[in-house]
Scaffold this motif. Structure first.
Motif, mmCIF file in Angstrom:
data_model
loop_
_atom_site.group_PDB
_atom_site.id
_atom_site.type_symbol
_atom_site.label_atom_id
_atom_site.label_comp_id
_atom_site.label_asym_id
_atom_site.label_seq_id
_atom_site.Cartn_x
_atom_site.Cartn_y
_atom_site.Cartn_z
ATOM 1 N N ILE A 57 0.807 -1.219 0.000
ATOM 2 C CA ILE A 57 0.000 0.000 0.000
ATOM 3 C C ILE A 57 0.840 1.268 0.000
ATOM 4 O O ILE A 57 0.289 2.369 0.026
ATOM 5 C CB ILE A 57 -0.977 0.017 1.195
ATOM 6 C CG1 ILE A 57 -0.221 0.019 2.525
ATOM 7 C CG2 ILE A 57 -1.936 -1.155 1.115
ATOM 8 C CD1 ILE A 57 -1.132 0.259 3.722
ATOM 9 N N THR A 58 2.155 1.139 -0.011
ATOM 10 C CA THR A 58 3.015 2.323 -0.035
ATOM 11 C C THR A 58 3.588 2.525 -1.431
ATOM 12 O O THR A 58 4.159 1.602 -2.013
ATOM 13 C CB THR A 58 4.169 2.176 0.971
ATOM 14 O OG1 THR A 58 4.682 0.838 0.925
ATOM 15 C CG2 THR A 58 3.701 2.467 2.381
ATOM 16 N N SER A 79 -9.129 1.179 11.141
ATOM 17 C CA SER A 79 -8.616 0.070 10.329
ATOM 18 C C SER A 79 -8.590 0.372 8.836
ATOM 19 O O SER A 79 -8.428 -0.541 8.024
ATOM 20 C CB SER A 79 -9.444 -1.219 10.567
ATOM 21 O OG SER A 79 -9.400 -1.614 11.914
ATOM 22 N N ARG A 80 -8.703 1.629 8.454
ATOM 23 C CA ARG A 80 -8.683 2.001 7.039
ATOM 24 C C ARG A 80 -7.367 2.610 6.603
ATOM 25 O O ARG A 80 -7.165 2.866 5.417
ATOM 26 C CB ARG A 80 -9.828 2.987 6.736
ATOM 27 C CG ARG A 80 -11.219 2.404 6.969
ATOM 28 C CD ARG A 80 -12.284 3.446 6.707
ATOM 29 N NE ARG A 80 -13.623 2.914 6.945
ATOM 30 C CZ ARG A 80 -14.736 3.628 6.835
ATOM 31 N NH1 ARG A 80 -14.670 4.920 6.492
ATOM 32 N NH2 ARG A 80 -15.900 3.061 7.067
ATOM 33 N N SER A 81 -6.478 2.850 7.549
ATOM 34 C CA SER A 81 -5.186 3.449 7.220
ATOM 35 C C SER A 81 -4.208 3.151 8.342
ATOM 36 O O SER A 81 -4.576 2.641 9.404
ATOM 37 C CB SER A 81 -5.319 4.970 7.027
ATOM 38 O OG SER A 81 -5.770 5.596 8.223
ATOM 39 N N LEU A 82 -2.934 3.458 8.079
ATOM 40 C CA LEU A 82 -1.877 3.278 9.063
ATOM 41 C C LEU A 82 -1.018 4.526 9.084
ATOM 42 O O LEU A 82 -1.052 5.340 8.154
ATOM 43 C CB LEU A 82 -0.994 2.073 8.732
ATOM 44 C CG LEU A 82 -1.647 0.702 8.638
ATOM 45 C CD1 LEU A 82 -1.967 0.361 7.187
ATOM 46 C CD2 LEU A 82 -0.752 -0.356 9.256
ATOM 47 N N VAL A 83 -0.226 4.674 10.138
ATOM 48 C CA VAL A 83 0.817 5.686 10.154
ATOM 49 C C VAL A 83 2.153 4.968 10.073
ATOM 50 O O VAL A 83 2.302 3.839 10.553
ATOM 51 C CB VAL A 83 0.751 6.583 11.405
ATOM 52 C CG1 VAL A 83 -0.522 7.401 11.404
ATOM 53 C CG2 VAL A 83 0.866 5.765 12.674
ATOM 54 N N ALA A 84 3.140 5.623 9.440
ATOM 55 C CA ALA A 84 4.449 5.014 9.263
ATOM 56 C C ALA A 84 5.503 6.108 9.188
ATOM 57 O O ALA A 84 5.198 7.278 8.930
ATOM 58 C CB ALA A 84 4.470 4.155 7.990
ATOM 59 N N VAL A 94 -0.829 6.365 5.667
ATOM 60 C CA VAL A 94 -0.944 5.558 4.453
ATOM 61 C C VAL A 94 -2.305 4.870 4.467
ATOM 62 O O VAL A 94 -2.609 4.099 5.381
ATOM 63 C CB VAL A 94 0.171 4.508 4.370
ATOM 64 C CG1 VAL A 94 0.070 3.737 3.055
ATOM 65 C CG2 VAL A 94 1.539 5.143 4.512
ATOM 66 N N TYR A 95 -3.110 5.151 3.451
ATOM 67 C CA TYR A 95 -4.445 4.561 3.353
ATOM 68 C C TYR A 95 -4.381 3.232 2.610
ATOM 69 O O TYR A 95 -3.475 2.985 1.807
ATOM 70 C CB TYR A 95 -5.395 5.521 2.645
ATOM 71 C CG TYR A 95 -5.664 6.791 3.417
ATOM 72 C CD1 TYR A 95 -6.790 6.913 4.227
ATOM 73 C CD2 TYR A 95 -4.776 7.860 3.339
ATOM 74 C CE1 TYR A 95 -7.030 8.080 4.940
ATOM 75 C CE2 TYR A 95 -5.007 9.031 4.057
ATOM 76 C CZ TYR A 95 -6.133 9.134 4.854
ATOM 77 O OH TYR A 95 -6.359 10.290 5.553
ATOM 78 N N ARG A 99 -3.276 5.970 -1.019
ATOM 79 C CA ARG A 99 -3.044 7.400 -0.813
ATOM 80 C C ARG A 99 -2.138 7.614 0.393
ATOM 81 O O ARG A 99 -2.165 6.844 1.349
ATOM 82 C CB ARG A 99 -4.362 8.135 -0.578
ATOM 83 C CG ARG A 99 -5.255 8.218 -1.788
ATOM 84 C CD ARG A 99 -6.560 8.942 -1.440
ATOM 85 N NE ARG A 99 -7.351 8.204 -0.463
ATOM 86 C CZ ARG A 99 -7.814 8.700 0.675
ATOM 87 N NH1 ARG A 99 -7.538 9.958 1.017
ATOM 88 N NH2 ARG A 99 -8.553 7.961 1.488
ATOM 89 N N THR A 100 -1.332 8.648 0.330
ATOM 90 C CA THR A 100 -0.419 8.975 1.424
ATOM 91 C C THR A 100 -0.470 10.466 1.710
ATOM 92 O O THR A 100 -0.476 11.276 0.790
ATOM 93 C CB THR A 100 1.031 8.588 1.075
ATOM 94 O OG1 THR A 100 1.101 7.181 0.824
ATOM 95 C CG2 THR A 100 1.979 8.925 2.228
ATOM 96 N N THR A 101 -0.541 10.821 2.975
ATOM 97 C CA THR A 101 -0.459 12.219 3.380
ATOM 98 C C THR A 101 0.621 12.365 4.445
ATOM 99 O O THR A 101 0.785 11.489 5.300
ATOM 100 C CB THR A 101 -1.800 12.731 3.948
ATOM 101 O OG1 THR A 101 -2.183 11.927 5.072
ATOM 102 C CG2 THR A 101 -2.895 12.671 2.891
ATOM 103 N N ARG A 102 1.356 13.467 4.384
ATOM 104 C CA ARG A 102 2.401 13.700 5.377
ATOM 105 C C ARG A 102 1.795 14.386 6.590
ATOM 106 O O ARG A 102 1.086 15.384 6.474
ATOM 107 C CB ARG A 102 3.520 14.557 4.792
ATOM 108 C CG ARG A 102 4.729 14.651 5.716
ATOM 109 C CD ARG A 102 5.898 15.356 5.067
ATOM 110 N NE ARG A 102 5.618 16.768 4.852
ATOM 111 C CZ ARG A 102 6.505 17.638 4.383
ATOM 112 N NH1 ARG A 102 7.713 17.218 4.047
ATOM 113 N NH2 ARG A 102 6.178 18.910 4.217
ATOM 114 N N LEU A 103 2.105 13.861 7.768
ATOM 115 C CA LEU A 103 1.574 14.399 9.012
ATOM 116 C C LEU A 103 2.584 15.249 9.765
ATOM 117 O O LEU A 103 2.219 16.232 10.401
ATOM 118 C CB LEU A 103 1.100 13.255 9.920
ATOM 119 C CG LEU A 103 -0.006 12.356 9.372
ATOM 120 C CD1 LEU A 103 -0.281 11.218 10.347
ATOM 121 C CD2 LEU A 103 -1.271 13.155 9.112
ATOM 122 N N LEU A 104 3.864 14.845 9.709
ATOM 123 C CA LEU A 104 4.885 15.553 10.476
ATOM 124 C C LEU A 104 6.231 15.374 9.792
ATOM 125 O O LEU A 104 6.652 14.249 9.517
ATOM 126 C CB LEU A 104 4.957 15.006 11.913
ATOM 127 C CG LEU A 104 5.938 15.678 12.871
ATOM 128 C CD1 LEU A 104 5.545 17.131 13.122
ATOM 129 C CD2 LEU A 104 5.995 14.908 14.204
#
Length: 225
Positions: A57-58, A79-84, A94-95, A99-104
């Motif tokens: 998924i990445t 349960s629809r996404s993870l953080v990494a 990471v969904y 899809r990926t969004t940056r958090l920090l």
């Protein structure tokens, strides 16, 4: 004459680390590191618990899985996404659809051990993360604000969890090693201090009712509740 395996063949297998069961119990996620001609690449992979095809998924690689310190990946409560932690060192979400969004952003520092709060009151919008193995920081996902929650009383901090709606982590000071003297710490201060022994890998039951950790007070590491 017996056949021989080349070094390349021996090293060709994947390295699978950090298995994580989704909160709904349906999916297993793990970090798969695969060797390649330009070096190894690590990805977050998911698959159904009852078996089935794996799905990477990445789209961008993540940091290789770690044996100590809480790791580099955790599930979101829905349960629809993870953080990494990605290969650049940033904290990303990471969904399952890729899809990926940056958090920090890491900004030159080292992030590790991300853990998403599963508290109903927080709605999964808070993430605790370790910075440089020296600071415990909580990210409010909705506002993007970060807050350092440790008191700076310990040289090293690792392996945070959420316990009773607040972070708890393992800490120790030089010149000790964590197996010489370590402590379980919260933002309120030291919860339990171990002299001449180690306390490590705190974990919280799925329903939040029980805290457990490893303790070698008996001379052997045992699970303590």
């Amino acid at each position: 004459m017996a056949g021989r395996l080349s070094l390349e063949a021996c090293l060709a297998g994947r390295d699978l680390t950090e298995p994580r069961l989704s909160p709904d119990g349906r999916t297993v996620a793990f970090v798969a590191t695969t060797p390649g001609p330009d070096g190894s690449r690590s990805d977050v992979v998911v698959m159904p618990v009852e078996g089935g095809p794996e799905q990477i998924i990445t789209s961008d690689p993540v940091r290789a899985g770690r044996a100590l310190g809480g790791g580099v990946v955790d599930w979101w409560p829905d349960s629809r996404s993870l953080v990494a932690i990605d290969k650049a060192g940033d904290l990303v979400r990471v969904y399952l659809d890729g899809r990926t969004t940056r958090l920090l952003a890491a900004d030159g520092r080292t992030l590790s051990s991300p853990v998403v709060s599963s508290s109903v009151s927080s709605g999964g919008s808070r993430i605790v993360v370790v910075v440089d193995q020296a600071e415990v920081v909580v990210l409010d996902v909705e506002t993007g604000r970060t807050e350092r929650v440790d008191r700076g009383e310990h040289d090293f901090v690792i392996d945070p969890v959420w316990w009773r709606d607040r972070p708890l982590w393992t800490a120790w000071n030089a010149p000790h090693m964590p197996w010489d003297r370590s402590a379980l710490v919260t933002p309120m201060g030291v919860m339990a201090d171990a002299v001449d022994r180690q306390m490590q890998q705190p974990r919280v039951a799925a329903d939040g009712s029980t805290l457990a950790w490893l303790d070698d007070a008996s001379g052997w590491l045992n699970v303590v509740l």
